[in-house]
Design a protein around this motif. Structure first.
Motif, PDB file in Angstrom:
ATOM      1  N   ASP A  62       9.630  -0.091  -6.388  1.00 15.36           N
ATOM      2  CA  ASP A  62       9.485  -1.656  -5.844  1.00 15.36           C
ATOM      3  C   ASP A  62      10.105  -2.135  -4.534  1.00 15.36           C
ATOM      4  N   LEU A  63       9.398  -1.768  -3.770  1.00 13.12           N
ATOM      5  CA  LEU A  63       9.612  -1.803  -2.327  1.00 13.12           C
ATOM      6  C   LEU A  63       7.706  -2.310  -1.414  1.00 13.12           C
ATOM      7  N   LEU A  64       6.998  -1.385  -2.558  1.00 15.46           N
ATOM      8  CA  LEU A  64       5.019  -1.175  -2.894  1.00 15.46           C
ATOM      9  C   LEU A  64       4.557  -2.407  -2.188  1.00 15.46           C
ATOM     10  N   PRO A  65       4.996  -3.377  -2.959  1.00 15.65           N
ATOM     11  CA  PRO A  65       3.845  -5.070  -2.871  1.00 15.65           C
ATOM     12  C   PRO A  65       4.249  -5.629  -1.309  1.00 15.65           C
ATOM     13  N   THR A  66       5.724  -4.985  -0.982  1.00 17.85           N
ATOM     14  CA  THR A  66       6.380  -5.414   0.827  1.00 17.85           C
ATOM     15  C   THR A  66       5.426  -4.940   1.961  1.00 17.85           C
ATOM     16  N   LEU A  67       5.600  -3.431   1.556  1.00 14.04           N
ATOM     17  CA  LEU A  67       5.367  -3.225   2.444  1.00 14.04           C
ATOM     18  C   LEU A  67       3.539  -2.849   2.640  1.00 14.04           C
ATOM     19  N   GLU A  68       2.546  -3.112   0.934  1.00 15.34           N
ATOM     20  CA  GLU A  68       1.179  -3.272   1.195  1.00 15.34           C
ATOM     21  C   GLU A  68       0.701  -4.640   2.065  1.00 15.34           C
ATOM     22  N   GLN A  69       2.214  -5.501   2.213  1.00 12.33           N
ATOM     23  CA  GLN A  69       1.510  -7.044   2.769  1.00 12.33           C
ATOM     24  C   GLN A  69       1.648  -6.721   4.040  1.00 12.33           C
ATOM     25  N   GLN A  70       2.957  -5.673   4.814  1.00 10.13           N
ATOM     26  CA  GLN A  70       3.584  -6.053   5.486  1.00 10.13           C
ATOM     27  C   GLN A  70       2.835  -4.785   6.774  1.00 10.13           C
ATOM     28  N   VAL A  71       2.202  -3.739   6.546  1.00 10.15           N
ATOM     29  CA  VAL A  71       1.158  -2.745   7.298  1.00 10.15           C
ATOM     30  C   VAL A  71       0.199  -3.358   6.888  1.00 10.15           C
ATOM     31  N   LYS A  72       0.109  -2.770   8.710  1.00 11.19           N
ATOM     32  CA  LYS A  72      -0.484  -3.978   9.401  1.00 11.19           C
ATOM     33  C   LYS A  72      -2.428  -2.505   9.103  1.00 11.19           C
ATOM     34  N   PRO A  73      -3.604  -3.314   9.538  1.00 13.21           N
ATOM     35  CA  PRO A  73      -4.384  -3.167   8.343  1.00 13.21           C
ATOM     36  C   PRO A  73      -5.035  -1.495   9.139  1.00 13.21           C
ATOM     37  N   THR A  74      -4.663  -1.325  10.555  1.00 16.80           N
ATOM     38  CA  THR A  74      -5.578  -0.229  11.179  1.00 16.80           C
ATOM     39  C   THR A  74      -4.204   0.614  11.062  1.00 16.80           C
TER      40      THR A  74
END
Length: 128
Positions: A62-74
């Motif tokens: 359930d947390l993955l979609p938000t974390l995938e959007q919030q983690v910086k690209p590098t």
């Protein structure tokens, strides 16, 4: 439930500086376990706030979609339990073996495509 009757947990490690917005931490607050501060003068930024969260196995997805959007690209975020390692990169997550094997290949290739250095991707620790 495991043998001692406690739900299985993922240990989720997040360096606050890896997030686009610290507002993301509110979503994780119910799972907060600890924080440590590390000085890493060779990195930018040179001080990291490293948070550990204990997330029930059935809640991690359930947390993955938000974390995938919030983690910086590098950067990457990781979580692990006894059986799986989850590596969260910008816009994509990977459930892989906790021990480096061929399941890591696609994750490493994708990570490099979003500018995460290979040396980090090939050495994801089973620690927070």
């Amino acid at each position: 439930m495991n043998i001692i009757g406690i739900d299985k947990m993922f240990r989720l490690g997040i360096i606050e500086e890896s997030l686009e917005s610290l507002d993301t931490l509110a979503l994780l607050a119910p799972f907060f376990f600890s924080q440590r501060i590390s000085e890493v003068p060779e990195e930018t930024p040179p001080v990291w706030h490293i948070n550990e969260y204990h997330v029930p196995d059935d809640k991690i997805v359930d947390l993955l979609p938000t974390l995938e959007q919030q983690v910086k690209p590098t950067w990457y975020i990781h979580a692990f339990n006894d059986e799986r390692l989850v590596v969260i990169l910008r816009e994509k997550s990977f459930f892989i073996s906790p021990h480096k094997d061929e399941t890591w290949d696609e994750m490493v290739a994708y990570g490099e495509s979003v500018n995460v250095e290979r040396r980090f991707l090939e050495n994801i620790p089973l620690a927070v």
